[in-house]
Design a protein around this motif. Sequence first.
Motif, mmCIF file in Angstrom:
data_model
loop_
_atom_site.group_PDB
_atom_site.id
_atom_site.type_symbol
_atom_site.label_atom_id
_atom_site.label_comp_id
_atom_site.label_asym_id
_atom_site.label_seq_id
_atom_site.Cartn_x
_atom_site.Cartn_y
_atom_site.Cartn_z
ATOM 1 N N LEU A 142 -4.032 -10.783 7.810
ATOM 2 C CA LEU A 142 -3.925 -11.533 6.519
ATOM 3 C C LEU A 142 -4.197 -11.419 5.616
ATOM 4 O O LEU A 142 -4.083 -10.778 3.886
ATOM 5 C CB LEU A 142 -3.434 -12.918 6.406
ATOM 6 N N ASN A 143 -5.701 -11.636 5.394
ATOM 7 C CA ASN A 143 -6.128 -11.029 4.238
ATOM 8 C C ASN A 143 -6.343 -9.596 3.496
ATOM 9 O O ASN A 143 -6.303 -9.203 2.589
ATOM 10 C CB ASN A 143 -7.646 -11.586 4.091
ATOM 11 N N THR A 144 -6.128 -8.659 4.612
ATOM 12 C CA THR A 144 -6.096 -6.973 4.117
ATOM 13 C C THR A 144 -5.095 -6.963 3.096
ATOM 14 O O THR A 144 -4.802 -6.183 2.948
ATOM 15 C CB THR A 144 -6.530 -6.516 5.377
ATOM 16 N N PRO A 203 -5.564 -7.542 -5.666
ATOM 17 C CA PRO A 203 -4.506 -9.188 -5.257
ATOM 18 C C PRO A 203 -3.978 -9.480 -5.628
ATOM 19 O O PRO A 203 -2.358 -9.813 -5.636
ATOM 20 C CB PRO A 203 -5.736 -10.180 -4.201
ATOM 21 N N HIS A 204 -3.656 -10.275 -7.629
ATOM 22 C CA HIS A 204 -2.755 -10.628 -8.261
ATOM 23 C C HIS A 204 -1.303 -9.628 -8.060
ATOM 24 O O HIS A 204 -0.415 -9.866 -8.437
ATOM 25 C CB HIS A 204 -3.611 -10.841 -9.168
ATOM 26 N N ARG A 205 -1.467 -8.218 -7.908
ATOM 27 C CA ARG A 205 -0.146 -7.502 -8.175
ATOM 28 C C ARG A 205 0.707 -7.640 -7.278
ATOM 29 O O ARG A 205 1.332 -7.515 -7.431
ATOM 30 C CB ARG A 205 -0.352 -5.670 -8.615
ATOM 31 N N ILE A 206 -0.463 -7.554 -6.068
ATOM 32 C CA ILE A 206 0.242 -8.237 -4.424
ATOM 33 C C ILE A 206 1.647 -9.274 -4.302
ATOM 34 O O ILE A 206 2.582 -8.987 -4.230
ATOM 35 C CB ILE A 206 -0.831 -7.652 -3.565
ATOM 36 N N VAL A 207 0.882 -9.946 -5.565
ATOM 37 C CA VAL A 207 1.614 -11.294 -5.726
ATOM 38 C C VAL A 207 2.891 -11.127 -6.065
ATOM 39 O O VAL A 207 4.174 -11.818 -5.702
ATOM 40 C CB VAL A 207 0.666 -12.914 -6.217
#
Lengths: 293, 235
Positions: free
Chosen positions: B46-48, B72-76
């Motif tokens: 999940l973290n990947t 990560p912040h863009r994936i959100v």
Amino acid sequence: MTFLNHLINGISLGSVYAIIALGYTMVYGIAKMLNFAHGDVIMVGGFVSFLTVSSAGVPAIVSVLISMAVCTVLGVLIERLAYKPLRGAPSLAVLITAIGVSYFLQNAAQLLWGSDSKVFTSVVPFNSISLAGGKLVITPESIVTVSACIVIMVALTLFTAKTKMGKAMRAVSEDKGAAQLMGINVNSTISVTFAIGSALAAIAGILLCSAYPTLSPTTGSMPGIKAFTAAVFGGIGSIPGAMLGGILLGIIEIFSKAYISTELSDAIVFAVLILVLLVKPEGLLGRHVREKV
Amino acid sequence: MAMLKVEDINVYYGSIHAVRGVSFEVNEGEIVTLIGANGAGKSTSLNTVSGLLPAKSGKIEFLGRDLHGIAPHRIVGLGLTQVPEGRRVFSQMTVEENLDMGAYTRAAGEVKDSMADVYDRFPRLKERRRQLAGTLSGGEQQMLAMGRALMSHPKLLMLDEPSMGLAPILVDQIFDIIKELHASGVTVLLVEQNARMALSIADRAYVLETGKVALSGTGAELMASDKVREAYLGG
Ligand SMILES: Nc1ncnc2c1ncn2[C@@H]1O[C@H](COP(=O)(O)OP(=O)(O)OP(=O)(O)O)[C@@H](O)[C@H]1O
Ligand SMILES: [Mg+2]
């Protein structure tokens, strides 16, 4: 009356420490690192103000703004170039880098501006206030310094409590990974923290040089160390802690100088720090930090 | 087309090879679950996907977009939100501030409606909105963690062991909430150790064992499989 004079001087010096300590404590809270170069940013702030006033002849208030702008850029650059590549590296590597940056700034200042000390002209263009028939003297620098400290404290408290970026900073300082999962850009949050801390360092540098008007490339190191002490004293990572620690430290230092010994005053300041940390390792207003695995 | 497509990823912690060639897919509208024992590589996977850990090789696609190198912040911001293992609420912030943080990627005007939705779904959070998150009970913290994730308006919600450490009645409640969320149109990727509950609500499931996908199938198929019954459902 002399007691009151010393108290005012102590609070005034302590306010400068407090403003510097805020930079240490905010950066520590977010990046979990001690930015030992912070003290030297103070010195750069002093020089920028000195040069813009004495060579370029700009008005004092403009020189403060220029100095803040330069230090903001400097602080963000230091973070980007020196610390960001070390994110996730062992903290010892980061610490050594910070000390390296500190020496780099001091030596760069020596190259640029020479190692002799300059006489700084106060940016506060008012006369001292004499009360009680001249027995109680309040310098305009004290008034401006203490007021600046209060304004900064209130502004930062509102900023971290109310604004989106301020709340994001608190989230990052608590849990970087969870903050990223909220969509918070941790890198830009850290940059903003360095920017704020460095702009405050510029203000502190100018106020310090206005009250104690000599300026040299090493001007920032001792106040830097004392402000760091103040941050730890108050509880590193805590904004009110930095304020309280700074002001207490200033008062202790001035009283030691006045009533005990000028030579021993620094020793007394650090002895108090050690005592406080023995009794309350997290500092006066610090929280117990639970180590995350 | 798959909403999330994970293809043959390998993830390391230093020299530890935690995820070994894992592939799975989540289609729009599904509940998919990853089950497996402690240390099987569920959270690592999940973290990947969330971008917190880099995959050494393999490919992750979300809505047809390669996630490689995306922060990560863009994936959100793309609509892929994770509720992390252990809840990880911001304990020194209030319930409402935690929800605000969940809405970090949203425009200011959209936050209010989402907040009202979350409070409708979790009335308990509304009662406690001025309380520090660290003072909530475990079940309330799980609700906060889920509410906070919903504030980002996810298309795909990934939940990492939401039932961990909760009393059975709360576990039922959490699973009911997951079913409701799913019914309201959110696609769900659920990591669980509570295999029975997870399989009972999942459209499809994958069993992870020591970093590899050992079995996969529909929830019902795996529930009926001897191997799964023996290893994960207590015979
Ligand atoms: N930060 C880390 N550093 C080193 N190894 C790690 C780290 N995190 C996880 N691992 C290892 O990677 C493997 C997979 O761990 P992971 O957390 O993904 O398992 P999991 O399936 O989520 O287990 P659990 O059900 O206990 O949460 C384990 O062997 C674990 O020890
Ligand atoms: Mg896990």
